[in-house]
Design a protein around this motif. Structure first.
Motif, mmCIF file in Angstrom:
data_model
loop_
_atom_site.group_PDB
_atom_site.id
_atom_site.type_symbol
_atom_site.label_atom_id
_atom_site.label_comp_id
_atom_site.label_asym_id
_atom_site.label_seq_id
_atom_site.Cartn_x
_atom_site.Cartn_y
_atom_site.Cartn_z
ATOM 1 N N GLU A 144 0.853 -1.191 0.000
ATOM 2 C CA GLU A 144 0.000 0.000 0.000
ATOM 3 C C GLU A 144 0.889 1.241 0.000
ATOM 4 O O GLU A 144 1.500 1.578 1.018
ATOM 5 C CB GLU A 144 -0.909 0.017 1.233
ATOM 6 C CG GLU A 144 -1.915 -1.117 1.259
ATOM 7 C CD GLU A 144 -2.759 -1.099 2.525
ATOM 8 O OE1 GLU A 144 -3.993 -1.222 2.402
ATOM 9 O OE2 GLU A 144 -2.186 -0.965 3.618
ATOM 10 N N GLY A 145 0.972 1.913 -1.154
ATOM 11 C CA GLY A 145 1.801 3.094 -1.275
ATOM 12 C C GLY A 145 1.050 4.354 -0.901
ATOM 13 O O GLY A 145 -0.190 4.375 -0.799
ATOM 14 N N ILE A 146 1.804 5.450 -0.743
ATOM 15 C CA ILE A 146 1.211 6.729 -0.362
ATOM 16 C C ILE A 146 0.321 7.274 -1.470
ATOM 17 O O ILE A 146 -0.534 8.134 -1.218
ATOM 18 C CB ILE A 146 2.323 7.738 0.004
ATOM 19 C CG1 ILE A 146 1.730 8.982 0.667
ATOM 20 C CG2 ILE A 146 3.159 8.094 -1.218
ATOM 21 C CD1 ILE A 146 0.967 8.730 1.925
ATOM 22 N N ASP A 147 0.470 6.780 -2.716
ATOM 23 C CA ASP A 147 -0.406 7.229 -3.803
ATOM 24 C C ASP A 147 -1.867 6.928 -3.496
ATOM 25 O O ASP A 147 -2.767 7.657 -3.922
ATOM 26 C CB ASP A 147 0.001 6.594 -5.126
ATOM 27 C CG ASP A 147 0.035 5.071 -5.062
ATOM 28 O OD1 ASP A 147 0.432 4.508 -4.019
ATOM 29 O OD2 ASP A 147 -0.324 4.425 -6.060
ATOM 30 N N ASN A 148 -2.119 5.848 -2.715
ATOM 31 C CA ASN A 148 -3.500 5.500 -2.364
ATOM 32 C C ASN A 148 -4.153 6.568 -1.499
ATOM 33 O O ASN A 148 -5.370 6.784 -1.571
ATOM 34 C CB ASN A 148 -3.527 4.155 -1.626
ATOM 35 C CG ASN A 148 -3.157 3.001 -2.521
ATOM 36 O OD1 ASN A 148 -3.749 2.798 -3.561
ATOM 37 N ND2 ASN A 148 -2.139 2.242 -2.119
ATOM 38 N N TYR A 149 -3.352 7.220 -0.650
ATOM 39 C CA TYR A 149 -3.865 8.310 0.179
ATOM 40 C C TYR A 149 -4.475 9.398 -0.702
ATOM 41 O O TYR A 149 -5.606 9.860 -0.478
ATOM 42 C CB TYR A 149 -2.725 8.862 1.035
ATOM 43 C CG TYR A 149 -3.041 10.142 1.794
ATOM 44 C CD1 TYR A 149 -3.626 10.104 3.053
ATOM 45 C CD2 TYR A 149 -2.740 11.385 1.242
ATOM 46 C CE1 TYR A 149 -3.900 11.281 3.746
ATOM 47 C CE2 TYR A 149 -3.006 12.562 1.927
ATOM 48 C CZ TYR A 149 -3.582 12.510 3.178
ATOM 49 O OH TYR A 149 -3.851 13.663 3.857
ATOM 50 N N PHE A 150 -3.732 9.820 -1.723
ATOM 51 C CA PHE A 150 -4.205 10.903 -2.585
ATOM 52 C C PHE A 150 -5.308 10.441 -3.529
ATOM 53 O O PHE A 150 -6.242 11.199 -3.819
ATOM 54 C CB PHE A 150 -3.020 11.483 -3.354
ATOM 55 C CG PHE A 150 -1.983 12.096 -2.468
ATOM 56 C CD1 PHE A 150 -2.209 13.312 -1.852
ATOM 57 C CD2 PHE A 150 -0.777 11.444 -2.209
ATOM 58 C CE1 PHE A 150 -1.258 13.888 -1.008
ATOM 59 C CE2 PHE A 150 0.180 12.002 -1.369
ATOM 60 C CZ PHE A 150 -0.064 13.223 -0.773
ATOM 61 N N LEU A 151 -5.234 9.198 -4.000
ATOM 62 C CA LEU A 151 -6.295 8.687 -4.863
ATOM 63 C C LEU A 151 -7.632 8.623 -4.137
ATOM 64 O O LEU A 151 -8.680 8.908 -4.717
ATOM 65 C CB LEU A 151 -5.917 7.305 -5.389
ATOM 66 C CG LEU A 151 -4.804 7.252 -6.441
ATOM 67 C CD1 LEU A 151 -4.415 5.806 -6.735
ATOM 68 C CD2 LEU A 151 -5.242 7.953 -7.732
ATOM 69 N N ASN A 152 -7.614 8.256 -2.854
ATOM 70 C CA ASN A 152 -8.862 8.189 -2.089
ATOM 71 C C ASN A 152 -9.515 9.561 -1.956
ATOM 72 O O ASN A 152 -10.737 9.696 -2.065
ATOM 73 C CB ASN A 152 -8.600 7.603 -0.707
ATOM 74 C CG ASN A 152 -8.365 6.104 -0.751
ATOM 75 O OD1 ASN A 152 -8.465 5.472 -1.797
ATOM 76 N ND2 ASN A 152 -8.020 5.523 0.393
ATOM 77 N N PHE A 153 -8.718 10.601 -1.737
ATOM 78 C CA PHE A 153 -9.266 11.946 -1.648
ATOM 79 C C PHE A 153 -9.694 12.470 -3.016
ATOM 80 O O PHE A 153 -10.626 13.258 -3.130
ATOM 81 C CB PHE A 153 -8.251 12.905 -1.023
ATOM 82 C CG PHE A 153 -8.167 12.821 0.463
ATOM 83 C CD1 PHE A 153 -9.235 13.198 1.260
ATOM 84 C CD2 PHE A 153 -7.017 12.334 1.083
ATOM 85 C CE1 PHE A 153 -9.164 13.117 2.648
ATOM 86 C CE2 PHE A 153 -6.940 12.248 2.463
ATOM 87 C CZ PHE A 153 -8.016 12.643 3.246
ATOM 88 N N LEU A 190 -2.528 18.598 -3.658
ATOM 89 C CA LEU A 190 -1.188 18.264 -3.193
ATOM 90 C C LEU A 190 -0.654 17.012 -3.888
ATOM 91 O O LEU A 190 0.530 16.947 -4.262
ATOM 92 C CB LEU A 190 -1.226 18.055 -1.676
ATOM 93 C CG LEU A 190 0.082 18.166 -0.900
ATOM 94 C CD1 LEU A 190 0.676 19.558 -1.039
ATOM 95 C CD2 LEU A 190 -0.153 17.829 0.570
ATOM 96 N N GLY A 191 -1.505 16.017 -4.084
ATOM 97 C CA GLY A 191 -1.082 14.805 -4.764
ATOM 98 C C GLY A 191 -0.757 15.033 -6.226
ATOM 99 O O GLY A 191 0.193 14.438 -6.763
#
Length: 501
Positions: A144-153, A190-191
């Motif tokens: 689970e990469g940090i890209d998932n954080y931004f994709l969810n938002f 931000l992403g």
């Protein structure tokens, strides 16, 4: 051209992920240190009194004092964190020194031989009810990469809503979007400019985003440094009726200061990934104040047996949050460094209601040789509330609180044995997890021991307190679901000095 500007923007809308169930628990929980005598006996003072920190359990305890006195306490905190994350174990052992308690009491004895109220006591006391000083480090490999954080938002956010306006600086747009469109749009911005995500199409009405990172698993390093405190200043009045009954009440003024600094680094992407390294850091600062009241009694049923009971009202807090962020990656916009800790998101003031607590106590007194004491407390965390309750995001968090949290039972037992001027003490405390099923916090177990020496006009006390509790530290509120599991052990040493006057 380099721009050295500091911005503070009020986010006019309450923002998802700004306040959550973790915040509710953090500011609702108390891990009172108190005086060395209080700690040495595990905090089991509800039917005893005669200690300034005991007023936090039962305000009637001030009437047990026979003379004026003052106490000050200092604690050396040692934390031993063993963190398991992504198949790896990492450790950290931060140490902190602090003055955690100071207070005094004035005792006024009745001079009227016919008065049934034999004395009145007025006490002022300051206690740290929670010390937030800590440092944890997690390192491991996950899928689970940090890209998932931004994709969810980013899901459902129109691409046109996060684009720069003509002549607008990157940091200005970051704050403006947060203030006027909300936290989700701001994190999408931000992403995108941080290079982690791109829109599926460049159309303004596009609401689908893709990751720019390619990986099967990634290596992540995460550091969380916290500082601050939750403190309580108590104004207490208590009285003794005849020789067998004590009553008391307290006004409590609470203060919260919490600072959290998170550093996150991600590497280990596929060889053909355009992104090879990402950093994403966050700083949260919270401050606020609160108010609560206590009432209680201690009944001396015989020379051998004492009974105590107390009630603490809900605590009403007013809190403010500040959030600042910074991000970097191989694909980030060249001006991304201008979004840093100088750009501060100031959230609207909000309220937190911490549920009340009831305590029942029993003590056995063995003349002048010693004593044995037991306390039981009940606090229902499911009744905690973020306000205003009609706020959509607060309503979601309150629903989670009602569903996931429950009643917390706390047991404390302590004993003291006196040998002339020397007092030997031991105690045990057990506190249930506030979660119905273990999620972020486990049960707390604490054992303690202590020794005191009475010089006559003063007393010196020492206590050693070991506290163990498992916690699950989520790196982010969304996107990376696997928590860092922390076995946290605190070994605290406290010294108190009491002067009679």
């Amino acid at each position: 051209m380099k721009r050295n500007l500091t911005f503070i923007i009020l986010l006019v809308c309450s923002l998802a992920s700004a306040q959550n169930i973790s915040d509710v628990i953090r500011y609702s929980s108390e891990n009172l240190q108190g005086t060395a005598r209080y700690q040495g006996m595990g905090g089991a003072f509800g039917a005893l009194g005669g200690d300034l920190s005991a007023l936090n359990v039962n305000p009637a305890g001030a009437a047990v004092f026979n003379n004026n006195l003052g106490t000050v306490s200092g604690t050396l905190y040692n934390r031993d964190n063993l963190v398991t994350y992504g198949g790896n174990n990492t450790g950290s052992t931060p140490n902190y020194l602090d003055i955690n308690q100071a207070g005094g009491v004035l005792v006024f004895k009745s001079t009227l031989p016919t008065s049934r109220w034999s004395k009145v006591a007025i006490a002022l006391n300051y206690d740290k009810t929670e010390n937030f000083e800590n440092n944890i480090f997690a390192s491991g490999a996950t899928n689970e990469g940090i890209d998932n954080y931004f994709l969810n938002f980013a899901e459902g956010v129109p691409f046109g809503d996060i684009l720069l306006r003509d002549g607008e600086f990157l940091e200005e747009a970051y704050l403006d979007i947060g203030a006027n469109q909300g936290f989700g749009d701001q994190q999408t911005f931000l992403g995108y400019f941080g290079g982690l995500i791109d829109p599926a199409t460049m159309e303004n009405d596009n609401t689908i985003y893709n990751s720019n990172a390619s990986y099967t698993s990634v290596n992540q390093e995460f550091s969380r440094i916290t500082s601050g405190y939750n403190s309580k200043f108590t104004l207490n009045v208590a009285s003794q009726y005849r020789e067998r009954f004590h009553i008391g009440a307290s006004l409590n003024f609470h203060s919260i200061l919490y600072n959290r600094y998170d550093e996150f680094t991600e590497t280990g992407y596929d060889a053909d990934s355009e992104i090879q390294r990402t950093t994403f850091d966050n700083r949260l600062f919270t401050q606020g104040s609160g108010f609560s009241m206590n009432v209680g009694f201690i009944a001396k049923l015989s020379e051998f047996l004492r009974l105590g009971g107390s009630y603490q009202t809900p605590t009403w807090y007013r809190l403010e949050d500040e959030l600042s962020q910074r991000i970097s990656s191989d694909l980030a916009d060249e001006d991304i460094d201008f979004i840093n800790f100088d750009q501060i998101n100031l959230f609207p003031t909000y309220k937190l209601t911490v549920p009340g607590k009831i305590t029942g106590s029993l003590a056995l007194i063995f003349g002048k040789n010693g004593l044995l004491s037991f306390d039981y407390s009940l606090q229902d965390f499911s009744e905690a509330k973020l306000r205003p309750v009609n706020d959509v995001n607060f309503a979601t968090v309150n629903s989670e609180v009602s569903r996931d949290l429950g009643a917390v039972n706390t047991f404390r037992i302590g004993g003291e044995y006196r040998i002339e001027r020397v007092s030997l003490r031991a105690g045990y405390r057990f506190e249930e997890s506030p979660y119905e099923n273990f999620s972020a916090i486990g049960d707390l177990n604490s054992i303690s021991g202590g020794i005191g020496y009475n010089f006559g006009g003063s007393r010196l006390d020492l206590a050693i307190n070991r506290i163990e509790r498992d916690t699950a530290e989520h790196l982010f509120d969304t996107g990376i679901n696997s928590p860092a599991l922390n076995n946290g052990v605190s070994l605290n040493g406290t010294v108190s000095y009491t002067v009679n006057f």
